[in-house]
Design an enzyme around this catalytic site. Structure first.
Site, PDB file in Angstrom:
ATOM      1  N   PRO B  22       2.190   2.120  -0.591  1.00 36.81           N
ATOM      2  CA  PRO B  22       3.291   3.192  -0.385  1.00 36.81           C
ATOM      3  C   PRO B  22       4.479   2.545  -1.243  1.00 36.81           C
ATOM      4  O   PRO B  22       5.000   1.447  -1.156  1.00 36.81           O
ATOM      5  CB  PRO B  22       3.242   2.844   1.028  1.00 36.81           C
ATOM      6  CG  PRO B  22       2.936   1.853   1.468  1.00 36.81           C
ATOM      7  CD  PRO B  22       1.945   1.138   0.532  1.00 36.81           C
ATOM      8  N   CYS B  23       5.048   3.643  -1.637  1.00 32.73           N
ATOM      9  CA  CYS B  23       6.431   3.263  -2.121  1.00 32.73           C
ATOM     10  C   CYS B  23       7.321   4.288  -1.026  1.00 32.73           C
ATOM     11  O   CYS B  23       6.777   5.036  -0.330  1.00 32.73           O
ATOM     12  CB  CYS B  23       6.679   3.585  -3.601  1.00 32.73           C
ATOM     13  SG  CYS B  23       8.267   3.566  -4.235  1.00 32.73           S
ATOM     14  N   ALA B  24       8.558   4.577  -1.515  1.00 34.50           N
ATOM     15  CA  ALA B  24       9.390   5.386  -0.641  1.00 34.50           C
ATOM     16  C   ALA B  24       8.866   6.903  -0.642  1.00 34.50           C
ATOM     17  O   ALA B  24       9.172   7.812  -0.023  1.00 34.50           O
ATOM     18  CB  ALA B  24      10.864   5.226  -1.009  1.00 34.50           C
ATOM     19  N   ARG B  26       6.077   7.902  -2.542  1.00 41.58           N
ATOM     20  CA  ARG B  26       4.655   7.974  -3.179  1.00 41.58           C
ATOM     21  C   ARG B  26       3.588   6.889  -3.041  1.00 41.58           C
ATOM     22  O   ARG B  26       3.971   5.968  -2.534  1.00 41.58           O
ATOM     23  CB  ARG B  26       4.927   8.162  -4.768  1.00 41.58           C
ATOM     24  CG  ARG B  26       5.086   6.726  -5.532  1.00 41.58           C
ATOM     25  CD  ARG B  26       5.974   6.808  -6.628  1.00 41.58           C
ATOM     26  NE  ARG B  26       7.295   6.936  -6.700  1.00 41.58           N
ATOM     27  CZ  ARG B  26       7.948   7.206  -7.770  1.00 41.58           C
ATOM     28  NH1 ARG B  26       7.310   6.787  -9.015  1.00 41.58           N
ATOM     29  NH2 ARG B  26       9.017   7.497  -7.630  1.00 41.58           N
TER      30      ARG B  26
END
Lengths: 153, 76
Positions: B22-24, B26
């Site tokens: 996970p990213c902020a 996406r």
């Protein structure tokens, strides 16, 4: 309808999201907004663009939700998730209430750039209609805590 | 199916996932076979957009990405 002033988290130069070197932000997939290309003056403190609750807090990105439910994402640099928090010092915790302009993260834009990543900071009105963001700040210099844009909601 | 199940299915199922992170904003996913990825189904599951480059598929889901990634990992 309320008007929410969204502040610049750092001093720098205002740029359009279209100039951000990441398709998710450039195409406004998570919402409209503006970006700040930060001054490269060494260690800097990114401040909260709005008052509210820190609902998501990563070292390199955070989301503040205002009392009436507006979510604002601040993303410090592009692909900075890959740094796994190195070089980012948090001053608040997830769930904290913060005031607009309060210090959130200390980081070094020049060091991010030296590592081969863009330090540009998209500031996004999450789930906003494209035409609900009024660019208050023309492209050019902005101070930390200066109004970046106004969100009509 | 909940959102995590829908996204996992649209990415070709657990067997097709090399990595999911996970990213902020996406889910950064690497898949074995990108032809098994169903962009339409990802959007139907609530993704705002899908950005594919070879076997790397970024599913844009907004700030709930970390929660969804945890849910997907629980399913795998």
């Amino acid at each position: 309808m309320t008007q929410l002033d969204v502040l610049a988290p750092v001093p720098g130069r205002v740029v359009a999201l279209a100039e951000v070197p990441d398709p998710v932000f450039a195409q406004e997939l998570v919402g409209p907004g503006l970006a700040v290309d930060p001054d490269r003056t060494g260690v800097a403190v990114a401040v909260a663009p709005v008052a509210g609750r820190m609902v998501k807090l990563h070292p390199h990105a955070f989301v503040i939700q205002t009392a009436d439910g507006a979510g604002v994402l601040t993303h410090l640099g592009i692909d900075t998730v890959q740094l796994a928090g190195e070089g980012f010092e948090l001053h608040v915790a997830e769930g904290d209430d913060v005031s607009a302009g309060a210090p959130v993260v200390t980081w070094n834009p020049a060091a991010v750039e030296a590592g081969g990543r863009s330090p540009v900071i998209p500031v996004i009105a999450l789930d906003a209609a494209p035409d609900s963001v009024v660019a208050r700040q023309a492209e050019g210099p902005v101070a930390a805590g200066g109004v970046l844009f106004t969100w009509s909601r | 199916m909940d959102k995590a199940e829908q996204i996992l299915a649209a990415l070709g199922g657990a067997d097709n996932i090399v990595e999911i992170e996970p990213c902020a904003t996406r889910l950064r996913t690497e898949v074995h076979d990108s032809s098994l990825v169903d962009e339409k189904a990802l959007k139907a599951a609530g993704a705002f957009g899908v950005i594919s480059a070879g076997t790397v598929v970024q599913v844009v889901v907004g700030p709930e990405a970390d929660t969804i990634a945890t849910d997907i990992e629980d399913l795998m």
